[in-house]
Design a protein around this motif. Sequence first.
Motif, mmCIF file in Angstrom:
data_model
loop_
_atom_site.group_PDB
_atom_site.id
_atom_site.type_symbol
_atom_site.label_atom_id
_atom_site.label_comp_id
_atom_site.label_asym_id
_atom_site.label_seq_id
_atom_site.Cartn_x
_atom_site.Cartn_y
_atom_site.Cartn_z
ATOM 1 N N ASP A 56 1.060 -1.234 0.273
ATOM 2 C CA ASP A 56 0.368 -0.337 -0.044
ATOM 3 C C ASP A 56 0.514 1.387 -0.030
ATOM 4 O OD1 ASP A 56 -1.514 2.478 0.499
ATOM 5 O OD2 ASP A 56 -2.849 1.085 1.831
ATOM 6 N N ARG A 57 1.140 1.958 -0.839
ATOM 7 C CA ARG A 57 1.657 3.393 -1.047
ATOM 8 C C ARG A 57 1.236 4.151 -0.321
ATOM 9 N NH1 ARG A 57 3.376 3.312 -6.025
ATOM 10 N NH2 ARG A 57 4.563 1.396 -6.982
ATOM 11 N N THR A 58 -0.082 4.318 0.178
ATOM 12 C CA THR A 58 -0.237 5.518 0.818
ATOM 13 C C THR A 58 0.285 5.744 2.527
ATOM 14 O OG1 THR A 58 -2.241 4.525 1.832
ATOM 15 C CG2 THR A 58 -2.006 5.436 -0.020
ATOM 16 N N LEU A 59 0.878 4.236 2.532
ATOM 17 C CA LEU A 59 1.488 4.403 4.341
ATOM 18 C C LEU A 59 2.720 4.218 4.517
ATOM 19 C CD1 LEU A 59 -0.762 0.351 4.867
ATOM 20 C CD2 LEU A 59 -0.939 2.648 5.552
ATOM 21 N N SER A 60 3.229 4.859 4.744
ATOM 22 C CA SER A 60 4.664 4.854 5.869
ATOM 23 C C SER A 60 5.194 3.124 6.399
ATOM 24 C CB SER A 60 5.142 5.593 6.549
ATOM 25 O OG SER A 60 4.342 5.593 7.873
ATOM 26 N N PRO A 61 6.456 2.794 6.093
ATOM 27 C CA PRO A 61 7.305 1.551 6.613
ATOM 28 C C PRO A 61 6.527 1.822 8.729
ATOM 29 C CG PRO A 61 9.011 3.754 5.673
ATOM 30 C CD PRO A 61 7.495 4.220 5.529
ATOM 31 N N GLU A 62 6.308 2.601 9.070
ATOM 32 C CA GLU A 62 5.901 2.638 9.977
ATOM 33 C C GLU A 62 4.590 2.075 10.047
ATOM 34 O OE1 GLU A 62 7.552 5.341 9.152
ATOM 35 O OE2 GLU A 62 9.233 5.635 9.695
ATOM 36 N N HIS A 63 3.926 2.856 9.314
ATOM 37 C CA HIS A 63 2.420 2.048 9.499
ATOM 38 C C HIS A 63 2.670 0.076 9.350
ATOM 39 C CE1 HIS A 63 1.216 6.067 8.399
ATOM 40 N NE2 HIS A 63 -0.134 5.945 9.606
ATOM 41 N N VAL A 64 3.232 -0.004 8.195
ATOM 42 C CA VAL A 64 3.404 -1.199 7.757
ATOM 43 C C VAL A 64 3.313 -1.622 9.065
ATOM 44 C CG1 VAL A 64 4.743 -2.639 6.125
ATOM 45 C CG2 VAL A 64 3.784 -0.752 5.132
ATOM 46 N N GLU A 65 4.790 -1.916 9.538
ATOM 47 C CA GLU A 65 5.568 -2.404 10.435
ATOM 48 C C GLU A 65 4.195 -2.349 11.383
ATOM 49 O OE1 GLU A 65 9.174 -0.596 11.666
ATOM 50 O OE2 GLU A 65 9.721 -2.721 13.031
ATOM 51 N N ILE A 66 3.825 -1.810 12.432
ATOM 52 C CA ILE A 66 2.986 -1.287 13.103
ATOM 53 C C ILE A 66 1.715 -2.746 12.705
ATOM 54 C CG2 ILE A 66 1.314 -0.814 14.302
ATOM 55 C CD1 ILE A 66 2.047 2.012 14.674
ATOM 56 N N VAL A 67 1.222 -2.781 11.588
ATOM 57 C CA VAL A 67 0.212 -3.831 10.918
ATOM 58 C C VAL A 67 1.117 -5.483 10.984
ATOM 59 C CG1 VAL A 67 -1.023 -4.650 9.099
ATOM 60 C CG2 VAL A 67 -0.921 -2.188 9.504
ATOM 61 N N GLU A 68 2.193 -5.359 10.649
ATOM 62 C CA GLU A 68 2.946 -6.339 10.668
ATOM 63 C C GLU A 68 3.247 -7.248 12.210
ATOM 64 O OE1 GLU A 68 6.017 -6.432 7.320
ATOM 65 O OE2 GLU A 68 4.637 -6.424 6.377
ATOM 66 N N LEU A 69 3.911 -6.170 12.844
ATOM 67 C CA LEU A 69 3.782 -6.013 14.435
ATOM 68 C C LEU A 69 2.434 -7.095 15.300
ATOM 69 C CD1 LEU A 69 6.146 -3.703 15.711
ATOM 70 C CD2 LEU A 69 6.618 -6.152 15.884
ATOM 71 N N CYS A 70 1.676 -6.102 14.743
ATOM 72 C CA CYS A 70 0.217 -7.129 15.310
ATOM 73 C C CYS A 70 -0.880 -8.358 14.515
ATOM 74 C CB CYS A 70 -0.585 -5.742 15.268
ATOM 75 S SG CYS A 70 0.244 -4.483 16.111
ATOM 76 N N ARG A 71 0.101 -8.071 13.670
ATOM 77 C CA ARG A 71 -0.453 -9.251 12.741
ATOM 78 C C ARG A 71 0.209 -10.798 13.518
ATOM 79 N NH1 ARG A 71 -0.389 -8.915 7.027
ATOM 80 N NH2 ARG A 71 -2.662 -8.427 7.425
ATOM 81 N N ALA A 72 1.359 -10.112 14.104
ATOM 82 C CA ALA A 72 2.576 -11.309 14.131
ATOM 83 C C ALA A 72 1.148 -11.732 15.702
ATOM 84 C CB ALA A 72 3.710 -11.151 14.545
ATOM 85 N N SER A 73 1.413 -11.157 16.379
ATOM 86 C CA SER A 73 0.341 -10.709 17.609
ATOM 87 C C SER A 73 -0.351 -9.707 17.868
ATOM 88 C CB SER A 73 1.463 -11.446 19.277
ATOM 89 O OG SER A 73 1.998 -11.113 19.622
ATOM 90 N N PRO A 74 -1.161 -9.841 18.155
ATOM 91 C CA PRO A 74 -1.997 -8.403 18.626
ATOM 92 C C PRO A 74 -1.145 -7.517 19.948
ATOM 93 C CG PRO A 74 -3.544 -9.665 18.176
ATOM 94 C CD PRO A 74 -2.694 -10.755 18.516
ATOM 95 N N GLN A 75 -0.697 -6.511 19.933
ATOM 96 C CA GLN A 75 -0.359 -5.734 21.510
ATOM 97 C C GLN A 75 -0.453 -4.132 20.989
ATOM 98 O OE1 GLN A 75 3.870 -5.193 20.377
ATOM 99 N NE2 GLN A 75 3.386 -6.551 18.285
ATOM 100 N N SER A 76 -0.842 -3.653 22.593
ATOM 101 C CA SER A 76 -0.818 -2.700 23.385
ATOM 102 C C SER A 76 -0.354 -1.605 22.669
ATOM 103 C CB SER A 76 -0.712 -2.631 24.769
ATOM 104 O OG SER A 76 0.293 -3.259 25.577
#
Lengths: 131, 202
Positions: A56-76
Amino acid sequence: MSQAGDDPKHWFDGDAGPVVRPYAMTRGRTSTATRHRLDLIAIVIPASAAGDPAGDRTLSPEHVEIVELCRASPQSIAELAAGLDLPVGVVRVFVGDLVESELVHVTRPVPPAELPDVNILREVINGLRAL
Amino acid sequence: MVFGRSSRGQRPIEPVTLKILVAGGFGVGKTTLVGAVSEIKPLRTEEVLTEAGRPVDDVAGVEGKTTTTVAMDFGRITLRDDLVLYLFGTPGQDRFWFLWDELAQGALGAVVLADTRRLEDSFAAVDYFERRDIPFAVAVNCFEDAIRFPAETVRTALDLDPEVPLLMCDARTRESVKDVLVAVVEHAMIRARQQREPAVTT
Ligand SMILES: Nc1nc2c(ncn2[C@@H]2O[C@H](COP(=O)(O)OP(=O)(O)OP(=O)(O)O)[C@@H](O)[C@H]2O)c(=O)[nH]1
Ligand SMILES: [Mg+2]
């Protein structure tokens, strides 16, 4: 963040506090009044429709990292901030973006001024005793 | 890279999250206490604050404003798949009261950690939780070189209400910290019951 050359450690200074502009990363945006303030213990859960955020070109690397971290395991929010080495306020802005794009949703912890249910408290006590 | 979506019927569990604050003066053992029961090494988060001392994400147009950071550490205890307790060690200084406000929102209770050699360091925290009506317990961290005082002496010195639990603890020991946390939650439960069913006057 990895792609920025700065060492996040320079943000931290026990005493006097450095003069920093961490919000450069969010282009000076702060979470707006319309967004409820995300609690430190709100859990960020990726939407099942989130697909491949990296594409998704509209997302920054930080956005992507957050989604991926939370996909690995939802976190606070607090865990994301610690894991990404970013100030909590900055993580709130990014997660707010992701909520608006419906890529994640967040759990609402017990609303302020409302007491947790007595049954939940009992379960906490039992859980602690069983540790 | 993650391509797969979570398969249907296997929706991620949405845990109920709760938090307990651990307050007290400098070096009283807050981080040690959190680490003794946390399933993760205590993590550190930072808030960025304006010079005026407000968290920056509350204000518009912060760009260019001078900011400072303050660190909090926290730990996690997964009690069940769907029930997670977070412990937050709060910065001891009074000038960070606004952080306490944020942390205290929705907190189920608090631990005030005290050191008998510097009891006055706990006054601010005791005061704070009393005023906000947040259930708390006082835990005296028993450092070896500190003189032991009877609990009643400490209770009087801190001017605690009789129902506030007061325990002697060793912040390094898991069992001891568990007892402290159980005392906080039991106290919170009694309070919750009282508020739900106002005492019947006879
Ligand atoms: N002997 C003894 N030492 C302790 C105990 N609890 C903590 N300590 C030591 O006291 C020091 C301070 O403990 P911390 O847990 O860092 O205290 P803190 O309240 O988090 O400190 P700040 O965050 O700096 O305010 C550390 O060196 C600990 O190892 C205890 O019960 N007994
Ligand atoms: Mg500490």
